[in-house]
Scaffold this motif. Structure first.
Motif, mmCIF file in Angstrom:
data_model
loop_
_atom_site.group_PDB
_atom_site.id
_atom_site.type_symbol
_atom_site.label_atom_id
_atom_site.label_comp_id
_atom_site.label_asym_id
_atom_site.label_seq_id
_atom_site.Cartn_x
_atom_site.Cartn_y
_atom_site.Cartn_z
ATOM 1 N N ALA A 61 -46.300 27.100 46.840
ATOM 2 C CA ALA A 61 -45.621 28.400 46.899
ATOM 3 C C ALA A 61 -46.517 29.506 46.350
ATOM 4 O O ALA A 61 -46.570 30.613 46.908
ATOM 5 C CB ALA A 61 -44.315 28.343 46.115
ATOM 6 N N THR A 62 -47.239 29.183 45.278
ATOM 7 C CA THR A 62 -48.157 30.163 44.683
ATOM 8 C C THR A 62 -49.260 30.532 45.667
ATOM 9 O O THR A 62 -49.590 31.712 45.845
ATOM 10 C CB THR A 62 -48.784 29.608 43.393
ATOM 11 N N SER A 305 -65.084 27.120 46.552
ATOM 12 C CA SER A 305 -63.653 27.367 46.373
ATOM 13 C C SER A 305 -62.864 26.060 46.384
ATOM 14 O O SER A 305 -61.960 25.858 45.564
ATOM 15 C CB SER A 305 -63.143 28.302 47.488
ATOM 16 N N LYS A 306 -63.217 25.166 47.296
ATOM 17 C CA LYS A 306 -62.520 23.877 47.379
ATOM 18 C C LYS A 306 -62.822 23.002 46.162
ATOM 19 O O LYS A 306 -61.936 22.289 45.657
ATOM 20 C CB LYS A 306 -62.918 23.142 48.656
ATOM 21 N N PHE A 307 -64.043 23.064 45.664
ATOM 22 C CA PHE A 307 -64.399 22.304 44.462
ATOM 23 C C PHE A 307 -63.535 22.740 43.280
ATOM 24 O O PHE A 307 -63.020 21.903 42.528
ATOM 25 C CB PHE A 307 -65.871 22.503 44.130
ATOM 26 N N LEU A 308 -63.377 24.048 43.109
ATOM 27 C CA LEU A 308 -62.566 24.574 42.014
ATOM 28 C C LEU A 308 -61.109 24.156 42.166
ATOM 29 O O LEU A 308 -60.448 23.784 41.192
ATOM 30 C CB LEU A 308 -62.669 26.097 41.964
ATOM 31 N N PHE A 309 -60.607 24.200 43.391
ATOM 32 C CA PHE A 309 -59.208 23.844 43.645
ATOM 33 C C PHE A 309 -58.967 22.351 43.415
ATOM 34 O O PHE A 309 -57.925 21.952 42.875
ATOM 35 C CB PHE A 309 -58.833 24.215 45.082
ATOM 36 N N ASP A 310 -59.926 21.526 43.790
ATOM 37 C CA ASP A 310 -59.760 20.068 43.665
ATOM 38 C C ASP A 310 -59.918 19.567 42.234
ATOM 39 O O ASP A 310 -59.385 18.507 41.883
ATOM 40 C CB ASP A 310 -60.781 19.351 44.559
ATOM 41 N N ASN A 311 -60.641 20.309 41.407
ATOM 42 C CA ASN A 311 -60.975 19.808 40.071
ATOM 43 C C ASN A 311 -60.250 20.498 38.924
ATOM 44 O O ASN A 311 -60.355 20.051 37.779
ATOM 45 C CB ASN A 311 -62.486 19.913 39.847
ATOM 46 N N TYR A 312 -59.523 21.563 39.220
ATOM 47 C CA TYR A 312 -58.795 22.271 38.163
ATOM 48 C C TYR A 312 -57.375 22.581 38.631
ATOM 49 O O TYR A 312 -57.101 22.657 39.829
ATOM 50 C CB TYR A 312 -59.516 23.561 37.784
ATOM 51 N N ASP A 313 -56.488 22.758 37.675
ATOM 52 C CA ASP A 313 -55.072 22.977 38.001
ATOM 53 C C ASP A 313 -54.544 24.258 37.362
ATOM 54 O O ASP A 313 -55.103 24.773 36.390
ATOM 55 C CB ASP A 313 -54.211 21.791 37.515
ATOM 56 N N GLY A 314 -53.416 24.721 37.920
ATOM 57 C CA GLY A 314 -52.655 25.798 37.315
ATOM 58 C C GLY A 314 -53.413 27.088 37.099
ATOM 59 O O GLY A 314 -54.225 27.520 37.913
ATOM 60 N N ILE A 315 -53.141 27.700 35.937
ATOM 61 C CA ILE A 315 -53.719 28.991 35.578
ATOM 62 C C ILE A 315 -55.240 28.912 35.501
ATOM 63 O O ILE A 315 -55.942 29.847 35.878
ATOM 64 C CB ILE A 315 -53.161 29.484 34.227
ATOM 65 N N CYS A 317 -57.234 27.034 37.263
ATOM 66 C CA CYS A 317 -57.755 27.049 38.634
ATOM 67 C C CYS A 317 -57.769 28.468 39.193
ATOM 68 O O CYS A 317 -58.773 28.914 39.749
ATOM 69 C CB CYS A 317 -56.907 26.144 39.522
ATOM 70 N N ILE A 318 -56.648 29.171 39.025
ATOM 71 C CA ILE A 318 -56.556 30.549 39.515
ATOM 72 C C ILE A 318 -57.585 31.438 38.827
ATOM 73 O O ILE A 318 -58.241 32.270 39.475
ATOM 74 C CB ILE A 318 -55.130 31.107 39.301
ATOM 75 N N SER A 319 -57.754 31.236 37.521
ATOM 76 C CA SER A 319 -58.705 32.050 36.753
ATOM 77 C C SER A 319 -60.140 31.815 37.217
ATOM 78 O O SER A 319 -60.921 32.761 37.366
ATOM 79 C CB SER A 319 -58.578 31.742 35.255
ATOM 80 N N LEU A 325 -64.693 34.869 42.725
ATOM 81 C CA LEU A 325 -64.651 36.006 43.653
ATOM 82 C C LEU A 325 -65.313 37.246 43.045
ATOM 83 O O LEU A 325 -65.973 38.014 43.753
ATOM 84 C CB LEU A 325 -63.206 36.320 44.046
ATOM 85 N N ILE A 326 -65.152 37.419 41.746
ATOM 86 C CA ILE A 326 -65.824 38.532 41.071
ATOM 87 C C ILE A 326 -67.340 38.372 41.169
ATOM 88 O O ILE A 326 -68.073 39.342 41.399
ATOM 89 C CB ILE A 326 -65.382 38.621 39.589
#
Length: 351
Positions: A61-62, A305-315, A317-319, A325-326
């Motif tokens: 959902a996020t 981007s996929k590496f970050l999503f697969d290896n970290y969770d929640g806040i 991961c978003i951070s 992106l910065i």
């Protein structure tokens, strides 16, 4: 009553020739960041599926809410172009083309030198935007070519006539884009859709006296995002995918309302001239040209981007995704500075 042009003139997209309005330049930066976020989300990670929603509904959902929100990006760019109006010139077009080729040719040459690509006709076609890649560049050039006629239409048309035109245009686009029965609309990925946004932007600038409160504008931003995200979520959850295409479409009428409301919100914010924001905004388009090059997007951007999503969770991961992106945006702005220097040397030859 004839409509009159009250705005500063601007050249193509983020490249301006007149005085910069810091509030709108800040919106350009945000819109470009939205482009990066869309590609780091659904493009790099894939769209949420029935299985992923069942496993982690909150994360899905996020992702959906963030992607739907950021899908206002392109519409905002074109609305801003209409707000200020495009005044085509040979020098203005050459400036835009020079920036595009600076990145496409530069990146391609680097990939050839370091050996991650080989010289071929397909790669050469991509460099000069002759492939199906980079739809935005070609759609914007189409808008740039037709801009004088659109400006004349707005200047010589009454407010009532222009209002009827916009109502008719968006009724037509909405009806025929829902089922994809008009290929030239192409879900808003087209010069045709840009024409409607451009004229809408001009219309709104000229009629700024009809102000809307910030509370209503915020409501008109939040509600379309929540409605569209909810439809997409349940569409994906039940694996029907009846409406998800329209949800993500740039021709989605309620998300066009959201983009318009966000632009009007920023237009009503009074900011003093800010040299730093204006400097960054002048190179904002470089972030698109750099990260969307196929060598960068497919080889590096999506994988990180996929590496970050697969290896970290929640806040966290978003951070980390936000920080990523910065970094991409910052690299793009830095790489654009030599282009500015070179353009100053080249532009004296163009009259």
């Amino acid at each position: 009553m004839k409509l009159k042009n009250k705005s500063n003139k601007t050249a193509i997209n983020s490249i301006t020739t007149g005085p910069r309005q810091t509030n709108m330049e800040l919106l350009r930066i945000i819109a470009m960041f939205m482009v990066l976020a869309v590609h780091a989300n659904f493009y790099a990670l894939g769209t949420p599926t029935q299985d992923s929603i069942e496993i982690d509904p909150l994360a899905s959902a996020t992702r959906i809410i963030l992607c739907i929100t950021c899908c206002m990006c392109v519409n905002i760019f074109i609305l801003i172009s209409g707000w200020f109006s495009i005044r085509p010139s040979i020098k203005g077009f050459c400036k835009f083309a020079f920036q595009c080729l600076y990145f496409s040719v530069g990146i391609y040459c680097v990939t050839l030198i370091i050996g991650i690509d080989t010289f071929n006709l397909t790669g050469l076609a991509q460099v000069f935007f002759l492939s199906k890649w980079d739809w935005f560049i070609k759609a914007y050039i189409g808008l740039y070519i037709i801009a004088p006629a659109l400006n004349a239409l707005v200047e010589k048309t009454t407010q009532k006539q222009l209002k009827y035109f916009l109502i008719s245009f968006y009724l037509f686009q909405t009806i025929y884009s829902i089922r994809g029965s008009a290929p030239f609309i192409c879900s808003g990925y087209s010069t045709f859709s840009f024409i409607g946004l451009y004229i809408l932007g001009r219309y709104l600038n000229i009629n700024t006296s009809q102000s809307i409160s910030r509370k209503i504008l915020l409501l008109l931003i939040i509600l379309p995002i929540l409605i569209t995200s909810t439809i997409y979520f349940f569409d994906a959850k039940h694996n029907t995918f009846l409406f998800s295409g329209m949800c993500m479409s740039y021709a989605n009428p309620i998300m066009i309302v959201a983009a318009v409301s966000l632009m009007l919100l920023f237009a009503n914010i009074k900011l003093r001239y800010n040299k730093f924001i204006n400097f960054i905004s002048a190179s904002a388009f470089a972030a698109y040209l750099f990260h969307y090059d196929p060598h960068i997007l497919q080889v590096w951007f999506c994988k990180i981007s996929k590496f970050l999503f697969d290896n970290y969770d929640g806040i966290l991961c978003i951070s980390l995704e936000f920080l990523f992106l910065i970094v991409i945006f910052t690299i793009s702005v830095i790489l654009d500075q030599p282009r500015k220097f070179l353009w100053k040397k080249v532009s004296i030859l163009i009259r």
